[in-house]
Every structure is written in structure tokens, then in C-alpha cells.
Design a protein around this motif. Structure first.
Motif, PDB file in Angstrom:
ATOM      1  N   SER A 211      37.494   5.336 -14.377  1.00 44.79           N
ATOM      2  CA  SER A 211      36.357   5.610 -13.498  1.00 44.79           C
ATOM      3  C   SER A 211      36.797   5.934 -12.069  1.00 44.79           C
ATOM      4  O   SER A 211      36.459   7.007 -11.541  1.00 44.79           O
ATOM      5  CB  SER A 211      35.388   4.424 -13.517  1.00 44.79           C
ATOM      6  OG  SER A 211      34.832   4.266 -14.797  1.00 44.79           O
TER       7      SER A 211
ATOM      8  N   LEU B 161      26.112   2.562 -22.008  1.00 44.73           N
ATOM      9  CA  LEU B 161      26.950   2.136 -20.885  1.00 44.73           C
ATOM     10  C   LEU B 161      27.929   3.219 -20.457  1.00 44.73           C
ATOM     11  O   LEU B 161      28.109   3.476 -19.264  1.00 44.73           O
ATOM     12  CB  LEU B 161      27.716   0.868 -21.268  1.00 44.73           C
ATOM     13  CG  LEU B 161      26.888  -0.415 -21.392  1.00 44.73           C
ATOM     14  CD1 LEU B 161      27.717  -1.503 -22.058  1.00 44.73           C
ATOM     15  CD2 LEU B 161      26.412  -0.874 -20.021  1.00 44.73           C
TER      16      LEU B 161
ATOM     17  N   GLY C  43      26.249   4.938 -17.481  1.00 44.14           N
ATOM     18  CA  GLY C  43      26.574   3.946 -16.461  1.00 44.14           C
ATOM     19  C   GLY C  43      26.691   4.533 -15.065  1.00 44.14           C
ATOM     20  O   GLY C  43      26.028   4.059 -14.119  1.00 44.14           O
TER      21      GLY C  43
ATOM     22  N   MET D 181      32.026   1.251 -11.102  1.00 42.06           N
ATOM     23  CA  MET D 181      32.079   1.368 -12.562  1.00 42.06           C
ATOM     24  C   MET D 181      33.375   0.777 -13.112  1.00 42.06           C
ATOM     25  O   MET D 181      33.381   0.181 -14.196  1.00 42.06           O
ATOM     26  CB  MET D 181      31.950   2.835 -12.975  1.00 42.06           C
ATOM     27  CG  MET D 181      30.575   3.434 -12.736  1.00 42.06           C
ATOM     28  SD  MET D 181      29.201   2.454 -13.384  1.00 42.06           S
ATOM     29  CE  MET D 181      29.660   2.281 -15.103  1.00 42.06           C
TER      30      MET D 181
ATOM     31  N   ILE E 232      32.726  -2.868 -13.433  1.00 45.64           N
ATOM     32  CA  ILE E 232      31.814  -3.141 -14.556  1.00 45.64           C
ATOM     33  C   ILE E 232      32.567  -3.073 -15.881  1.00 45.64           C
ATOM     34  O   ILE E 232      32.433  -3.946 -16.747  1.00 45.64           O
ATOM     35  CB  ILE E 232      30.636  -2.146 -14.530  1.00 45.64           C
ATOM     36  CG1 ILE E 232      29.699  -2.469 -13.362  1.00 45.64           C
ATOM     37  CG2 ILE E 232      29.874  -2.153 -15.858  1.00 45.64           C
ATOM     38  CD1 ILE E 232      28.651  -1.408 -13.094  1.00 45.64           C
ATOM     39  N   TYR E 233      33.388  -2.037 -16.034  1.00 43.09           N
ATOM     40  CA  TYR E 233      34.130  -1.896 -17.290  1.00 43.09           C
ATOM     41  C   TYR E 233      35.263  -2.918 -17.400  1.00 43.09           C
ATOM     42  O   TYR E 233      35.701  -3.247 -18.508  1.00 43.09           O
ATOM     43  CB  TYR E 233      34.673  -0.477 -17.418  1.00 43.09           C
ATOM     44  CG  TYR E 233      33.586   0.574 -17.531  1.00 43.09           C
ATOM     45  CD1 TYR E 233      32.489   0.382 -18.372  1.00 43.09           C
ATOM     46  CD2 TYR E 233      33.648   1.762 -16.802  1.00 43.09           C
ATOM     47  CE1 TYR E 233      31.492   1.342 -18.483  1.00 43.09           C
ATOM     48  CE2 TYR E 233      32.662   2.731 -16.916  1.00 43.09           C
ATOM     49  CZ  TYR E 233      31.592   2.513 -17.756  1.00 43.09           C
ATOM     50  OH  TYR E 233      30.613   3.459 -17.865  1.00 43.09           O
TER      51      TYR E 233
ATOM     52  N   ALA F  32      19.158  -4.685 -16.866  1.00 45.27           N
ATOM     53  CA  ALA F  32      19.435  -3.422 -16.182  1.00 45.27           C
ATOM     54  C   ALA F  32      18.186  -2.547 -16.113  1.00 45.27           C
ATOM     55  O   ALA F  32      17.940  -1.864 -15.108  1.00 45.27           O
ATOM     56  CB  ALA F  32      20.569  -2.674 -16.881  1.00 45.27           C
TER      57      ALA F  32
ATOM     58  N   LEU G 273      24.777  -4.673 -15.656  1.00 44.77           N
ATOM     59  CA  LEU G 273      25.676  -3.777 -16.394  1.00 44.77           C
ATOM     60  C   LEU G 273      27.000  -4.459 -16.717  1.00 44.77           C
ATOM     61  O   LEU G 273      27.577  -4.231 -17.788  1.00 44.77           O
ATOM     62  CB  LEU G 273      25.914  -2.499 -15.588  1.00 44.77           C
ATOM     63  CG  LEU G 273      24.722  -1.551 -15.451  1.00 44.77           C
ATOM     64  CD1 LEU G 273      25.104  -0.352 -14.568  1.00 44.77           C
ATOM     65  CD2 LEU G 273      24.231  -1.063 -16.811  1.00 44.77           C
TER      66      LEU G 273
ATOM     67  N   SER H  52      28.272  -4.974 -20.420  1.00 45.01           N
ATOM     68  CA  SER H  52      29.592  -4.460 -20.767  1.00 45.01           C
ATOM     69  C   SER H  52      30.444  -5.528 -21.440  1.00 45.01           C
ATOM     70  O   SER H  52      31.076  -5.293 -22.475  1.00 45.01           O
ATOM     71  CB  SER H  52      30.288  -3.944 -19.498  1.00 45.01           C
ATOM     72  OG  SER H  52      31.548  -3.409 -19.792  1.00 45.01           O
TER      73      SER H  52
END
Length: 444
Positions: free
Chosen positions: A170, A273, A277, A296, A299-300, A338, A354, A358
Motif C-alpha cells: 500500500s 477490504l 479499502g 492502509m 490496516i493490513y 465500517a 477496517l 482485516s
């Protein structure tokens, strides 16, 4: 005449240590290679989610066009996954993995020159067709080398590469798009496809030389090490008892269709996602691409943590059913939160939601893949894994289409996110209601 000297049997602890050393060697030889390839597969599969941020305006496309293109990848996946696993059985894993990896790498590079929706759809379909068979092929490949009680961590590491690719990819995508913008008269999103497609071609070539199809053909293992692997695989067969070997017969089993339904529900959440996302985070006010990339990535990172932690817990407790269901339920709750946060423009709440989704959704995936082996073996599992993955991944076609359509028609993501959250929760309930407990093979 004195009796011939005979070596005393090894103490159980010594024999176990030898087996552990053998399987560590196997894991270090195989797992890093297939994990890197899965990492690159996900980089090339989902970089379109970041390319979308500027590609859509450059090419004057709508969210509906993007949703159709993102999703059509899974039609190619669906059509070619079973043939790919059948071919793997004929030509071996290393040639199959090489073919798959080089093919999608070339298609990713070609994506840099799309100009029309038709070209976009065609190349996304081809990318899905080329990548088809990689995940079930590797999962099948690992069953040749590792018994179930040693496979959970390996599967978690392998499958978690998808989350790592999103976590690293990302911010990387954001920087590539910004730094390469305008170089040689090309847009940043075009350079993103080129720069991220080339490593896949190189990795495909390397796989041919690193991987070995079967333990019996491994020149890098001693005969004693090969015997360790054969002994544990035979012991697992005895402990699991009779399982379905015929694929056609397995299709008559409700369990196979139940597993397909469960994985469909999990993939619906996962596809949401990875393909939407960045757009969801942008919706609540983060418009700078680099900032969005780092958000991101975080989040991941939670998704990666969920995969590794759930894999470790599943192996430690030698249980798969509840670990899969609980993780899917957490993912569904995150998506539902979300939906509320994006409607309220609550940026902090959306990021937390998120991240939770995830961790849960991605954490369910590697543990799910332990379930089919408890019901199938032989030819049935070789083709069954591909069927489960290919049919269930059609959720990756429908969920982006649904979100794209609803966003275009209503101007909001709320309804689509809530609907997909309910679908993922259904997956957890199906596991709890209809998949019974069955012993996982244990080491003696």
C-alpha cells in the motif's frame, strides 16, 4: 560366533528432534519461495485498488466500470482453477508455479496501456486465468511435504503473504505513483503496473530451480530425512482414517458444498477490504495518496497479525473449526462498524473498524484451509481444493460489483458494506451449525 552388533533404537525424544530438524529444513527450503510468490501475486492482483485513485479520472471511468473490472478477475479464476490443479498433478508443482507466475506478471505489465473498459476487463480476466490454481496448488503441494500438525504454521505464513503484500504494497504503491508520475510521459498508475509486474516474471523463473515436486525426488534431502517425512505422512493417513478419494463422489457430499459456502462468505469480506479499502479511507477525508498508503498499510498489518496469531493458536490447540468461525465473525463485525463509520464520516472509527475486519477476515483464511483435508484425500483433495477455491472466489466478483453499483446509484458505501458484513457472519454461523468437530492428526 558372537551375535552381530545392532544399533539400539533411538530414544523417542531423539527421534522426535531428528524429525523436527528434517521438517525445519523442508520448511526453510519451500515456504519462503512459495510465500514470496504469493506475496507478488497479491501485489499484482490488488494494485488496481491504488491505481483506481487516479486512473479512473484519467480514463473517465465510473465506479461501476472499476467494480466490474476488479471483479471479472474472479471469473477467469473460476474457469481455470480446476484445470490448473489437474495440470499440476501431471507436470508437477514447480513447472505449474513457474507458468502461473510468469503469466500474471506479463499481464500486470500490460495493464499499463489500457485505455478502454473493454481492454481493462479483458486483461483483468486474463490475470485471473493465469493466477488460477496458485493458492490451491501450493496448499496441495504442502500436503506432499508436511503432515497436518506441521502444516498449520506453514499455511499461515504462506497465506499471510497476502496481508504482508497489502501492508507493504500500500505505501509502496502510493510512493511509486507519486514519484514516477510523468516520467517518460506516462502516468503514475501506469508505472505502478510496470514496476510491480516485472518481479513476478523473475520469481517464476527462479521457482523452477528452487522447488522440488516430491520428497522422494529431493536431492537436497538424505535418505534418512526422506524416511522421516514418509513415516509421518503414513502415520497421519492412519490417524485420519477413511476419507473420500473420488472427486466425483465428493461432489455428492453436502460437506463440500458447505465448505464452498463458508469460504464464499469469507472471501466476500476479504475482497471488499482489498478492492475498496483505499476508497473507503479516501471517502472520510484522507486524499493525500502517501498518507492513505500508510493508513492502509497499518490496516493490513492487522490482517497479517490476525493470520499469524490465529495460525499459532490453531496449531497450539490443534483445533480449526472454532478458530475459523470466530475469526470470520470478528471480520463481519468490523465491516458492520465500517458501514456505520463511513456513513457518519468518522475517520478514526473507520480505520479501527477496517483494522478489526482485516484481522478477523484474513485470520480466518489459512485456518479454513485445514478443514477440507479432514474430509478428502487423494484425487478428491487435489481437485476439491481447486473447486472450493474457484467457486468460493466468485464472491470476489460479486462483492466489488455490488459496492460499485450501490456507490454509483446511491452515492454511499453504507448499504453495500452492511450487506457484505451479514454475508460474512453467515459464514461463521454455517461453520458452527453444520461443520462438526473432527480430530486433527497429532504427533505421537
Amino acid at each position: 560366533m558372537p551375535a552381530a552388533d545392532t544399533a539400539p533404537p533411538l530414544p523417542a525424544s531423539t527421534a522426535l528432534n531428528e524429525h523436527d530438524a528434517t521438517f525445519r529444513r523442508v520448511a526453510w527450503r519451500i515456504v519462503p519461495c512459495v510465500t514470496l510468490i504469493w506475496f507478488l501475486a497479491w501485489v499484482d492482483r490488488v494494485n488496481v485498488g491504488f491505481a483506481k485513485l487516479t486512473m479512473m479520472s484519467d480514463l473517465h471511468w465510473s465506479d461501476a466500470v472499476y467494480g466490474a473490472g476488479a471483479g471479472i478477475f474472479f471469473i477467469g479464476y473460476f474457469l481455470f482453477e480446476v484445470p490448473s490443479n489437474m495440470l499440476l498433478q501431471k507436470i508437477g508443482a514447480r513447472k505449474t508455479i513457474m507458468r502461473i507466475t510468469i503469466g500474471w506478471g506479463v499481464i500486470c505489465v500490460a495493464m499499463a496501456w489500457v485505455q478502454t473498459p473493454g481492454q481493462f476487463y479483458f486483461l483483468r480476466f486474463l490475470m485471473g486465468a493465469f493466477e488460477a490454481g496458485l493458492q490451491p496448488g501450493v496448499i496441495l503441494y504442502l500436503t506432499y511435504w508436511l503432515p497436518a500438525h506441521r502444516r498449520g504454521k506453514a499455511l499461515s505464513v504462506f497465506v499471510s503473504a497476502s496481508a504482508v503484500s497489502l501492508m507493504i504494497g500500500s505505501p509502496l504503491a502510493a510512493y511509486i505513483m507519486e514519484l514516477a508520475q510523468g516520467a517518460f510521459g506516462m502516468q503514475g498508475w501506469q508505472w505502478l503496473f510496470i514496476i510491480e509486474g516485472i518481479p513476478s516474471v523473475l520469481a517464476g523463473i527462479a521457482a523452477l530451480f528452487i522447488l522440488t515436486d516430491l520428497p522422494s525426488r529431493a536431492k537436497w534431502l538424505s535418505e534418512r530425512e526422506k524416511a522421516h517425512i514418509a513415516a509421518e505422512m503414513a502415520d497421519e493417513e492412519r490417524q485420519l482414517g477413511p476419507r473420500e478419494h473420488s472427486f466425483l463422489a465428493s461432489l455428492r457430499s453436502a460437506k463440500i458444498w458447505l465448505l464452498i459456502g463458508v469460504f464464499f462468505c469469507i472471501i466476500a469480506g476479504n475482497a471488499t477490504l482489498v478492492y475498496y479499502g483505499p476508497s473507503l479511507v479516501k471517502e472520510v477525508g484522507f486524499t493525500d495518496i502517501k498518507t492513505l498508503g500508510w493508513i492502509m498499510g497499518g490496516i493490513y498489518a492487522c490482517g497479517w497479525g490476525g493470520m499469524v496469531l490465529n495460525g499459532w493458536l490453531s496449531d497450539r490447540r490443534q483445533e480449526t473449526r472454532l478458530h475459523t468461525a470466530a475469526a470470520a465473525a470478528i471480520g463481519a463485525v468490523g465491516l458492520l462498524l465500517a458501514a456505520w463509520c463511513v456513513g457518519e464520516k468518522n475517520a478514526a472509527g473507520l480505520i479501527v473498524a477496517l483494522a478489526l475486519s482485516s484481522a478477523g477476515t484474513m485470520g480466518a483464511i489459512p485456518i479454513f484451509w485445514q478443514l477440507p483435508g479432514q474430509y478428502l484425500s487423494g484425487n478428491a483433495i487435489a481437485i476439491g481444493l481447486a473447486v472450493i477455491n474457484s467457486v468460493a472466489n466468485l464472491a470476489g466478483y460479486f462483492s466489488p460489483q455490488l459496492l460499485g453499483y450501490l456507490k454509483t446509484s446511491t452515492g454511499r458505501y453504507t448499504q453495500g458494506l452492511a450487506g457484505i458484513a451479514l454475508v460474512e457472519m453467515l459464514g461463521a454461523l454455517l461453520i458452527l451449525g453444520f461443520i462438526g468437530t473432527r480430530a486433527t492428526a497429532r504427533r505421537n
